[in-house]
Design an enzyme around this catalytic site. Structure first.
Site, PDB file in Angstrom:
ATOM      1  N   ARG A   1       2.247   9.987  13.893  1.00 21.72           N
ATOM      2  CA  ARG A   1       3.188   9.344  12.978  1.00 21.72           C
ATOM      3  C   ARG A   1       4.104   8.432  13.776  1.00 21.72           C
ATOM      4  O   ARG A   1       4.224   8.526  14.986  1.00 21.72           O
ATOM      5  CB  ARG A   1       4.033  10.398  12.259  1.00 21.72           C
ATOM      6  CG  ARG A   1       3.289  11.271  11.241  1.00 21.72           C
ATOM      7  CD  ARG A   1       3.057  10.565   9.931  1.00 21.72           C
ATOM      8  NE  ARG A   1       4.265   9.895   9.468  1.00 21.72           N
ATOM      9  CZ  ARG A   1       5.298  10.520   8.904  1.00 21.72           C
ATOM     10  NH1 ARG A   1       5.280  11.822   8.739  1.00 21.72           N
ATOM     11  NH2 ARG A   1       6.356   9.835   8.511  1.00 21.72           N
TER      12      ARG A   1
ATOM     13  N   ARG B   1      -7.591   8.771   4.239  1.00 25.08           N
ATOM     14  CA  ARG B   1      -8.642   7.760   4.050  1.00 25.08           C
ATOM     15  C   ARG B   1      -9.322   7.433   5.369  1.00 25.08           C
ATOM     16  O   ARG B   1     -10.564   7.437   5.469  1.00 25.08           O
ATOM     17  CB  ARG B   1      -8.037   6.490   3.436  1.00 25.08           C
ATOM     18  CG  ARG B   1      -9.018   5.323   3.302  1.00 25.08           C
ATOM     19  CD  ARG B   1      -8.314   4.067   2.787  1.00 25.08           C
ATOM     20  NE  ARG B   1      -7.232   3.657   3.661  1.00 25.08           N
ATOM     21  CZ  ARG B   1      -7.367   2.882   4.736  1.00 25.08           C
ATOM     22  NH1 ARG B   1      -8.558   2.401   5.067  1.00 25.08           N
ATOM     23  NH2 ARG B   1      -6.327   2.552   5.472  1.00 25.08           N
ATOM     24  N   ARG B   2      -8.543   7.135   6.395  1.00 23.96           N
ATOM     25  CA  ARG B   2      -9.134   6.756   7.680  1.00 23.96           C
ATOM     26  C   ARG B   2      -9.931   7.899   8.287  1.00 23.96           C
ATOM     27  O   ARG B   2     -11.016   7.695   8.841  1.00 23.96           O
ATOM     28  CB  ARG B   2      -8.036   6.272   8.633  1.00 23.96           C
ATOM     29  CG  ARG B   2      -7.480   4.897   8.250  1.00 23.96           C
ATOM     30  CD  ARG B   2      -6.246   4.525   9.039  1.00 23.96           C
ATOM     31  NE  ARG B   2      -5.808   3.166   8.703  1.00 23.96           N
ATOM     32  CZ  ARG B   2      -4.573   2.719   8.861  1.00 23.96           C
ATOM     33  NH1 ARG B   2      -3.629   3.534   9.332  1.00 23.96           N
ATOM     34  NH2 ARG B   2      -4.261   1.477   8.542  1.00 23.96           N
TER      35      ARG B   2
ATOM     36  N   CYS C   1      -2.851  12.172  -7.301  1.00 22.22           N
ATOM     37  CA  CYS C   1      -3.271  12.944  -6.121  1.00 22.22           C
ATOM     38  C   CYS C   1      -3.612  12.006  -4.974  1.00 22.22           C
ATOM     39  O   CYS C   1      -4.294  11.001  -5.164  1.00 22.22           O
ATOM     40  CB  CYS C   1      -4.488  13.785  -6.471  1.00 22.22           C
ATOM     41  SG  CYS C   1      -5.278  14.582  -5.069  1.00 22.22           S
TER      42      CYS C   1
ATOM     43  N   ARG D   1       3.507   4.690  17.937  1.00 17.96           N
ATOM     44  CA  ARG D   1       2.129   5.177  17.986  1.00 17.96           C
ATOM     45  C   ARG D   1       1.379   4.639  19.208  1.00 17.96           C
ATOM     46  O   ARG D   1       0.555   5.345  19.798  1.00 17.96           O
ATOM     47  CB  ARG D   1       1.395   4.812  16.698  1.00 17.96           C
ATOM     48  CG  ARG D   1       1.750   5.744  15.540  1.00 17.96           C
ATOM     49  CD  ARG D   1       0.974   5.414  14.294  1.00 17.96           C
ATOM     50  NE  ARG D   1       1.496   4.230  13.625  1.00 17.96           N
ATOM     51  CZ  ARG D   1       0.822   3.518  12.733  1.00 17.96           C
ATOM     52  NH1 ARG D   1      -0.428   3.853  12.429  1.00 17.96           N
ATOM     53  NH2 ARG D   1       1.382   2.478  12.148  1.00 17.96           N
TER      54      ARG D   1
ATOM     55  N   LYS E   1       0.820  -1.217   0.000  1.00 17.00           N
ATOM     56  CA  LYS E   1       0.000   0.000   0.000  1.00 17.00           C
ATOM     57  C   LYS E   1       0.853   1.266   0.000  1.00 17.00           C
ATOM     58  O   LYS E   1       0.361   2.350  -0.321  1.00 17.00           O
ATOM     59  CB  LYS E   1      -0.967   0.002   1.190  1.00 17.00           C
ATOM     60  CG  LYS E   1      -0.343   0.157   2.554  1.00 17.00           C
ATOM     61  CD  LYS E   1      -1.404   0.093   3.639  1.00 17.00           C
ATOM     62  CE  LYS E   1      -0.812   0.223   5.033  1.00 17.00           C
ATOM     63  NZ  LYS E   1      -0.245   1.534   5.310  1.00 17.00           N
ATOM     64  N   ASP E   2       2.146   1.150   0.334  1.00 14.38           N
ATOM     65  CA  ASP E   2       3.043   2.312   0.315  1.00 14.38           C
ATOM     66  C   ASP E   2       3.655   2.580  -1.057  1.00 14.38           C
ATOM     67  O   ASP E   2       4.270   3.626  -1.268  1.00 14.38           O
ATOM     68  CB  ASP E   2       4.195   2.113   1.322  1.00 14.38           C
ATOM     69  CG  ASP E   2       3.730   2.108   2.764  1.00 14.38           C
ATOM     70  OD1 ASP E   2       2.673   2.713   3.047  1.00 14.38           O
ATOM     71  OD2 ASP E   2       4.413   1.500   3.609  1.00 14.38           O
TER      72      ASP E   2
END
Length: 304
Positions: free
Chosen positions: A144, A126-127, A234, A150, A79-80
């Site tokens: 972050r 998104r979250r 984007c 975290r 996903k990165d």
């Protein structure tokens, strides 16, 4: 036989992923050597990713190491990886997807709060958007760092809960409580470990033929093509998840959301996969034609 030099970020989760790829290679009698590299995204842990204006911030430094032939392959959370890779780099293998879901982790003092009462820490557009779609009054905080960082911030700071990829928790074997969130749709290719290499390195590509997981590859190609079709370079609140069965029937769910969660365009389709049609692009075009094109323009304006 050459020893395969594996490039990776140096976080505990990234190193776990690199070791998992190494294990797959060692099972086929290949020698491996893991080389940790500090990424740009790991050097700046205070600024939210969406304000940094860099595509592939967690992959850029590994891309450079690959292109300079300092490593033979790079291992990433898929996903990165941007949908457009640098010239002469390609994804040569994906491991079987394990845990694609997002989960909620609360601090110990917030166990009895209702979801709409929680102060949420996440830097993911998104979250934030998907949560705000259901709980529009939520107060959000930026956070972050790696999983352990975290979790410590969660206990030390004033917010109530944060959102994690379940893969991060399970792969690290962390004994923490979490809640599944039906309101979320995963990031495209979430829960998948990917291997990139130089496109002209025929030997390395041959080594990974038996590592690449077919069903996962089909699903992530659909998800990433959906993302590519919507995004146009984007960053935006986009979710996409595909599942495939033994008959090559695919169920795909996708969502494009405004930054504040007030507007949402969703798609949920079942179809039979074939290798001729670009299903991700087809599905993405449906969303664009259903109002997604205007919504993406508004998102781009807000993020400038």
């Amino acid at each position: 036989m050459r020893s395969i030099k594996i490039g990776t970020r140096n976080s505990p989760l990234a190193l776990w992923q690199a070791r998992e790829v190494a294990r797959n290679l060692q099972n086929n009698n290949y020698k491996t050597d893991i080389t940790p590299i500090i990424s740009s995204g790991d050097k700046n842990l205070t600024q939210p990713l969406y304000t940094m204006g860099i595509t592939g911030i967690f992959t850029k430094d590994l891309d450079i190491a690959l292109l300079h032939k300092e490593v033979d392959i790079a291992v990433h959370s898929l996903k990165d990886i941007p949908t457009q890779l640098p010239e002469n780099l390609e994804i040569i293998a994906v491991l079987k997807r394990d845990y694609p879901q997002d989960v909620l982790v609360r601090k110990s003092t917030s166990k009895n709060k209702e979801l709409h009462e929680l102060k949420i820490a996440t830097s993911s557009l998104r979250r934030r958007a998907f949560w705000a779609k259901h709980y529009p009054e939520t107060e959000f905080f930026d956070i972050r760092g790696n999983v352990q960082t975290r979790l410590q911030k969660l206990e030390d700071q004033e917010f109530d809960a944060t959102l994690f990829s379940l893969a991060a928790i399970e792969r690290m074997s962390l004994s923490i409580e979490y809640e599944f969130l039906p309101i979320m749709i995963s990031a495209p290719a979430q829960g998948v470990v990917a291997v990139t290499a130089r496109a002209d390195d025929a030997d390395i590509k041959e080594y990974f033929k038996d590592v690449d997981h077919r069903e996962t590859r089909i699903c992530i190609d659909i998800e990433r093509n959906f993302l590519r079709t919507l995004e146009g370079g984007c960053t935006a609140p986009i979710g996409a998840f595909a599942e495939i069965n033994e008959k090559d029937e695919v169920r795909f769910i996708g969502r494009l959301c405004s930054l504040d969660g007030k507007q949402s365009i969703e798609i949920d389709e079942i179809f039979t996969w074939n290798d001729q049609d670009n299903f991700g692009e087809i599905l993405g075009q449906k969303v664009l034609e259903d109002g997604g094109r205007t919504l993406m323009q508004e998102i781009k304006l807000h993020l400038q």
